[in-house]
Motif scaffolding. Structure first.
Motif, PDB file in Angstrom:
ATOM      1  N   UNK A   1       0.895  -1.205  -0.079  1.00  0.00           N
ATOM      2  CA  UNK A   1       0.241  -0.079   0.322  1.00  0.00           C
ATOM      3  C   UNK A   1       0.937   0.997  -0.068  1.00  0.00           C
ATOM      4  N   UNK A   2       0.345   2.211  -1.226  1.00  0.00           N
ATOM      5  CA  UNK A   2       1.556   3.190  -1.026  1.00  0.00           C
ATOM      6  C   UNK A   2       0.073   4.419   0.230  1.00  0.00           C
ATOM      7  N   UNK A   3       0.598   4.651   0.793  1.00  0.00           N
ATOM      8  CA  UNK A   3      -0.537   5.320   1.805  1.00  0.00           C
ATOM      9  C   UNK A   3       0.000   7.051   1.694  1.00  0.00           C
ATOM     10  N   UNK A   4       1.244   7.454   1.852  1.00  0.00           N
ATOM     11  CA  UNK A   4       2.897   8.767   1.742  1.00  0.00           C
ATOM     12  C   UNK A   4       3.503   9.069   2.145  1.00  0.00           C
ATOM     13  N   UNK A   5       4.003  10.808   1.668  1.00  0.00           N
ATOM     14  CA  UNK A   5       5.509  10.291   1.521  1.00  0.00           C
ATOM     15  C   UNK A   5       5.838  11.865   1.900  1.00  0.00           C
ATOM     16  N   UNK A   6       6.628  11.867   1.844  1.00  0.00           N
ATOM     17  CA  UNK A   6       7.191  13.452   2.179  1.00  0.00           C
ATOM     18  C   UNK A   6       6.417  14.188   4.243  1.00  0.00           C
ATOM     19  N   UNK A   7       6.446  15.194   4.106  1.00  0.00           N
ATOM     20  CA  UNK A   7       6.147  15.703   5.484  1.00  0.00           C
ATOM     21  C   UNK A   7       4.954  15.665   5.937  1.00  0.00           C
ATOM     22  N   UNK A   8       4.773  14.907   6.912  1.00  0.00           N
ATOM     23  CA  UNK A   8       3.091  14.681   7.803  1.00  0.00           C
ATOM     24  C   UNK A   8       2.119  16.193   7.632  1.00  0.00           C
ATOM     25  N   UNK A   9       3.181  17.315   8.612  1.00  0.00           N
ATOM     26  CA  UNK A   9       3.022  18.395   9.381  1.00  0.00           C
ATOM     27  C   UNK A   9       2.866  19.315   7.661  1.00  0.00           C
ATOM     28  N   UNK A  10       3.237  19.216   6.706  1.00  0.00           N
ATOM     29  CA  UNK A  10       3.571  20.204   6.260  1.00  0.00           C
ATOM     30  C   UNK A  10       1.871  20.650   5.378  1.00  0.00           C
ATOM     31  N   UNK A  11       2.032  21.557   5.074  1.00  0.00           N
ATOM     32  CA  UNK A  11       1.237  23.482   4.774  1.00  0.00           C
ATOM     33  C   UNK A  11       1.433  22.986   3.463  1.00  0.00           C
ATOM     34  N   UNK A  12       1.464  22.029   2.341  1.00  0.00           N
ATOM     35  CA  UNK A  12       1.322  21.939   1.217  1.00  0.00           C
ATOM     36  C   UNK A  12       1.161  20.605   0.915  1.00  0.00           C
ATOM     37  N   UNK A  13       0.209  20.284   0.460  1.00  0.00           N
ATOM     38  CA  UNK A  13      -0.181  18.899  -0.183  1.00  0.00           C
ATOM     39  C   UNK A  13       0.438  18.272  -1.378  1.00  0.00           C
ATOM     40  N   UNK A  14       0.601  17.297  -2.176  1.00  0.00           N
ATOM     41  CA  UNK A  14       0.167  16.965  -4.107  1.00  0.00           C
ATOM     42  C   UNK A  14       0.045  15.770  -3.676  1.00  0.00           C
TER      43      UNK A  14
END
Ligand code: URA
Length: 197
Positions: free
Chosen positions: A27-40
């Motif tokens: 499963x590919x749930x997420x990457x990057x920073x969980x508390x970011x102000x920007x989401x892709x």
């Protein structure tokens, strides 16, 4: 219903709501920073994402990283990355409506918890999910739309489309992406500006 990203991730990792759960490796749930102000929000995991369980790690993802780096952004510091659906469709076909429907509670919950200020809607599949009234990425890209929780959403080309269109001439997809990422950086910087009176 969910209070933390970790709760959604755990539920998602054991999800059996659609047939993609039978063919996936990870499963590919997420990457990057969980508390970011920007989401892709991208489309769906491909081969490498399915192998590693991390979004945008194949060729398209490497290009995405370079695009961010061009304006001083990075996935380690500035952006939370996820996809419209969390499991790879066989042969990278487009997600079926029933797969999108089965998965939508996870994307919705990610948005509800993160409440990002900026949402980057990457490619046509994500556009259809987030702004279904828009007719196609070529027309919608580069414009700001009102998003959930007062966020601003900008549709952008998918990096795999840029990989198929190599020109950098004025008006080409790569040139347009350059305009968009500069506008995104400007908006992102505004979030971090400290008002000194
Ligand atoms: N393309 C996507 O839309 N998402 C990924 O995670 C990888 C490739």
């Amino acid at each position: 219903m969910y209070e933390e990203l970790e709760q959604i991730r755990e539920k998602c990792l054991s999800c059996q709501k659609c047939p993609l759960s039978k063919s996936r490796h990870k499963v590919v749930f997420s990457g990057g920073v969980p508390n970011s102000k920007m989401m892709l929000i991208g489309e769906a995991p491909g081969y490498w994402e399915d192998q590693k369980g991390i979004p945008f790690v194949g060729k398209a993802g490497q290009l995405l990283d370079k695009i961010f780096e061009c304006v001083g952004l990075s996935r380690e510091r500035d952006v939370y990355i996820c996809n419209t659906i969390k499991c790879r469709p066989p042969d990278n076909r487009n997600p079926l409506p029933e797969e999108k429907q089965a998965c939508e509670e996870y994307l919705k919950a990610q948005i509800d918890i993160l409440k990002p200020r900026i949402i980057l809607v990457c490619g046509n599949i994500a556009l259809n999910t987030m702004i279904p009234t828009e007719r196609g990425i070529t027309r919608a890209r580069g414009k700001w739309f009102d998003g959930p929780y007062g966020s601003k959403m900008m549709p952008i080309f998918h990096p795999s489309y840029l990989l198929r269109n190599d020109s950098r001439e004025k008006g080409s997809p790569k040139w347009l992406m350059w305009q968009d990422i500069k506008a995104i950086k400007e908006e992102y910087d505004k979030l971090n500006d400290v008002i000194v009176s």
